[in-house]
Design a protein around this motif. Structure first.
Motif, mmCIF file in Angstrom:
data_model
loop_
_atom_site.group_PDB
_atom_site.id
_atom_site.type_symbol
_atom_site.label_atom_id
_atom_site.label_comp_id
_atom_site.label_asym_id
_atom_site.label_seq_id
_atom_site.Cartn_x
_atom_site.Cartn_y
_atom_site.Cartn_z
ATOM 1 N N ARG A 10 0.811 -1.063 0.126
ATOM 2 C CA ARG A 10 -0.050 -0.108 0.002
ATOM 3 C C ARG A 10 0.716 1.128 0.004
ATOM 4 N NH1 ARG A 10 -4.493 -1.930 4.251
ATOM 5 N NH2 ARG A 10 -5.775 -3.055 2.850
ATOM 6 N N SER A 11 1.908 1.112 0.848
ATOM 7 C CA SER A 11 2.939 2.158 0.924
ATOM 8 C C SER A 11 3.442 2.638 -0.500
ATOM 9 C CB SER A 11 3.918 2.199 1.900
ATOM 10 O OG SER A 11 5.243 2.768 1.684
ATOM 11 N N GLN A 12 3.645 1.557 -0.933
ATOM 12 C CA GLN A 12 4.411 1.858 -2.577
ATOM 13 C C GLN A 12 3.511 2.112 -3.693
ATOM 14 O OE1 GLN A 12 6.181 -1.811 -3.389
ATOM 15 N NE2 GLN A 12 7.874 -1.995 -2.162
ATOM 16 N N ILE A 13 2.231 1.714 -3.385
ATOM 17 C CA ILE A 13 1.303 2.132 -4.356
ATOM 18 C C ILE A 13 0.915 3.724 -4.044
ATOM 19 C CG2 ILE A 13 -1.380 1.979 -4.964
ATOM 20 C CD1 ILE A 13 -1.184 -0.901 -4.354
ATOM 21 N N ASP A 14 0.871 3.993 -2.756
ATOM 22 C CA ASP A 14 0.571 5.481 -2.449
ATOM 23 C C ASP A 14 1.804 6.317 -3.115
ATOM 24 O OD1 ASP A 14 -1.767 4.772 -1.422
ATOM 25 O OD2 ASP A 14 -0.846 5.122 0.793
ATOM 26 N N PHE A 15 3.091 5.807 -2.832
ATOM 27 C CA PHE A 15 4.291 6.432 -3.185
ATOM 28 C C PHE A 15 4.223 6.555 -5.056
ATOM 29 C CE2 PHE A 15 8.885 6.422 -4.583
ATOM 30 C CZ PHE A 15 9.454 7.692 -3.953
ATOM 31 N N GLN A 16 3.677 5.528 -5.625
ATOM 32 C CA GLN A 16 3.541 5.612 -7.001
ATOM 33 C C GLN A 16 2.542 6.839 -7.338
ATOM 34 O OE1 GLN A 16 5.622 4.069 -9.187
ATOM 35 N NE2 GLN A 16 4.774 5.148 -10.694
ATOM 36 N N LYS A 17 1.520 6.601 -6.797
ATOM 37 C CA LYS A 17 0.183 7.667 -7.011
ATOM 38 C C LYS A 17 1.140 8.736 -6.889
ATOM 39 C CE LYS A 17 -3.862 4.778 -5.949
ATOM 40 N NZ LYS A 17 -4.825 4.780 -4.915
ATOM 41 N N ARG A 18 1.712 9.025 -6.125
ATOM 42 C CA ARG A 18 2.242 10.510 -5.883
ATOM 43 C C ARG A 18 3.417 10.820 -6.850
ATOM 44 N NH1 ARG A 18 4.703 10.281 -0.038
ATOM 45 N NH2 ARG A 18 3.409 8.268 0.115
ATOM 46 N N ILE A 19 4.168 9.951 -7.248
ATOM 47 C CA ILE A 19 4.974 10.198 -8.619
ATOM 48 C C ILE A 19 4.192 10.589 -9.757
ATOM 49 C CG2 ILE A 19 6.676 8.806 -9.784
ATOM 50 C CD1 ILE A 19 7.946 7.615 -7.484
ATOM 51 N N ASP A 20 3.281 9.689 -9.948
ATOM 52 C CA ASP A 20 2.226 9.850 -11.167
ATOM 53 C C ASP A 20 1.472 11.341 -11.079
ATOM 54 O OD1 ASP A 20 2.753 7.415 -11.782
ATOM 55 O OD2 ASP A 20 0.978 6.477 -11.293
ATOM 56 N N SER A 21 1.143 11.745 -10.032
ATOM 57 C CA SER A 21 0.787 12.955 -9.798
ATOM 58 C C SER A 21 1.634 14.331 -9.942
ATOM 59 C CB SER A 21 0.095 13.139 -8.467
ATOM 60 O OG SER A 21 -0.394 14.480 -8.034
ATOM 61 N N LEU A 22 2.889 13.872 -9.493
ATOM 62 C CA LEU A 22 4.041 14.888 -9.852
ATOM 63 C C LEU A 22 4.394 14.864 -11.300
ATOM 64 C CD1 LEU A 22 6.273 14.304 -6.486
ATOM 65 C CD2 LEU A 22 4.863 16.263 -7.112
ATOM 66 N N THR A 23 4.267 13.669 -11.832
ATOM 67 C CA THR A 23 4.778 13.453 -13.479
ATOM 68 C C THR A 23 3.664 14.424 -14.004
ATOM 69 O OG1 THR A 23 5.642 11.387 -12.830
ATOM 70 C CG2 THR A 23 5.117 11.779 -15.152
ATOM 71 N N LYS A 24 2.404 14.278 -13.840
ATOM 72 C CA LYS A 24 1.370 15.011 -14.346
ATOM 73 C C LYS A 24 1.667 16.420 -14.047
ATOM 74 C CE LYS A 24 -2.686 12.130 -14.629
ATOM 75 N NZ LYS A 24 -3.975 11.931 -14.091
ATOM 76 N N SER A 25 1.871 16.932 -12.972
ATOM 77 C CA SER A 25 2.163 18.342 -12.676
ATOM 78 C C SER A 25 3.426 18.639 -13.544
ATOM 79 C CB SER A 25 2.360 18.260 -11.194
ATOM 80 O OG SER A 25 1.342 18.743 -10.338
ATOM 81 N N ASN A 26 4.353 17.834 -13.643
ATOM 82 C CA ASN A 26 5.608 18.203 -14.195
ATOM 83 C C ASN A 26 5.203 18.641 -15.744
ATOM 84 O OD1 ASN A 26 8.351 18.780 -14.767
ATOM 85 N ND2 ASN A 26 8.979 16.505 -14.629
ATOM 86 N N LYS A 27 4.363 17.665 -16.262
ATOM 87 C CA LYS A 27 4.087 17.805 -17.715
ATOM 88 C C LYS A 27 3.337 18.897 -17.733
ATOM 89 C CE LYS A 27 3.983 12.791 -18.931
ATOM 90 N NZ LYS A 27 3.324 11.653 -19.170
ATOM 91 N N LYS A 28 2.467 19.195 -16.958
ATOM 92 C CA LYS A 28 1.619 20.489 -17.189
ATOM 93 C C LYS A 28 2.456 21.729 -16.912
ATOM 94 C CE LYS A 28 -2.665 18.867 -15.243
ATOM 95 N NZ LYS A 28 -3.745 18.842 -13.952
ATOM 96 N N CYS A 29 3.416 21.721 -16.052
ATOM 97 C CA CYS A 29 4.406 22.725 -16.007
ATOM 98 C C CYS A 29 5.290 22.980 -17.217
ATOM 99 C CB CYS A 29 5.362 22.581 -14.703
ATOM 100 S SG CYS A 29 4.469 22.894 -13.269
ATOM 101 N N LYS A 30 5.710 21.793 -17.804
ATOM 102 C CA LYS A 30 6.565 21.743 -18.854
ATOM 103 C C LYS A 30 5.706 22.428 -20.143
ATOM 104 C CE LYS A 30 10.017 18.318 -18.115
ATOM 105 N NZ LYS A 30 10.315 16.760 -18.568
ATOM 106 N N ALA A 31 4.250 22.014 -20.183
ATOM 107 C CA ALA A 31 3.745 22.646 -21.356
ATOM 108 C C ALA A 31 3.498 24.154 -21.016
ATOM 109 C CB ALA A 31 2.120 21.735 -21.428
ATOM 110 N N GLU A 32 3.288 24.390 -19.822
ATOM 111 C CA GLU A 32 2.939 25.993 -19.450
ATOM 112 C C GLU A 32 4.242 26.506 -19.765
ATOM 113 O OE1 GLU A 32 1.530 28.552 -15.849
ATOM 114 O OE2 GLU A 32 0.868 26.349 -15.823
ATOM 115 N N LEU A 33 5.377 25.931 -19.381
ATOM 116 C CA LEU A 33 6.687 26.616 -19.622
ATOM 117 C C LEU A 33 6.966 26.906 -21.034
ATOM 118 C CD1 LEU A 33 9.192 27.873 -18.333
ATOM 119 C CD2 LEU A 33 10.186 25.516 -18.526
ATOM 120 N N ALA A 34 6.628 25.759 -21.879
ATOM 121 C CA ALA A 34 6.890 25.980 -23.340
ATOM 122 C C ALA A 34 6.010 27.141 -23.942
ATOM 123 C CB ALA A 34 6.455 24.540 -24.200
#
Length: 158
Positions: A91-115
């Motif tokens: 469960r801890s690993q799943i939560d960690f993976q969800k946070r990573i996915d969320s950060l990855t999504k945010s990162n993509k949004k930020c990159k798109a916004e930055l571009a």
């Protein structure tokens, strides 16, 4: 006379033997009765001990059976605790993976916004250069007009 003595001795011996035999039969019969009586007394004394030994044996078997059940339950409990620890870790690993996915999504949004902002900034820089160039051209015209109005012919190349 010797013969008579021998015969008498023989008769006496036979009589003694028959008396001894009768005594032996009587003794054997008494022994059998005593043995039978002894058996009944012994059985009545030993029977409760035999019952007690049987009961203790059954309780010992029952105790061994319960010990086996307890051992099995302890093993199951230990395995269950291990499973729970593994589940919590997963469960801890799943939560960690969800946070990573969320950060990855945010990162993509930020990159798109930055571009997008970079493209906007590049467009504004180009526009600013055009305006700056246009402003420079206008300044040159104003200087030419001012010079030509003042009657001085100075050529100013800016």
């Amino acid at each position: 006379m010797n013969r008579i003595i021998k015969t008498v001795v023989l008769i006496l011996l036979l009589q003694k033997l028959s008396t001894a035999e009768a005594f032996m039969d009587e003794t054997c019969e008494l022994n059998r009765e005593m043995e039978q009586q002894c058996r009944s007394y012994t059985y009545s004394v030993v029977k409760p001990m035999l019952d007690y030994l049987h009961q203790v044996s059954e309780e010992l078997q029952e105790s061994k059976s319960k010990d086996e059940i307890i051992k099995d339950l302890r093993e199951k409990l230990a395995q269950q605790e291990i499973n729970e620890a593994l589940i919590n870790e997963m469960r801890s690993q799943i939560d960690f993976q969800k946070r990573i996915d969320s950060l990855t999504k945010s990162n993509k949004k930020c990159k798109a916004e930055l571009a997008s902002k970079s493209a906007e900034l590049d467009r504004l820089n180009v526009e600013m250069k055009k305006l700056s160039s246009s402003l420079l051209d206008k300044d040159k015209e104003i200087v030419k007009i001012n010079i030509s109005n003042s009657g001085v012919t100075i050529r100013a190349d800016l």
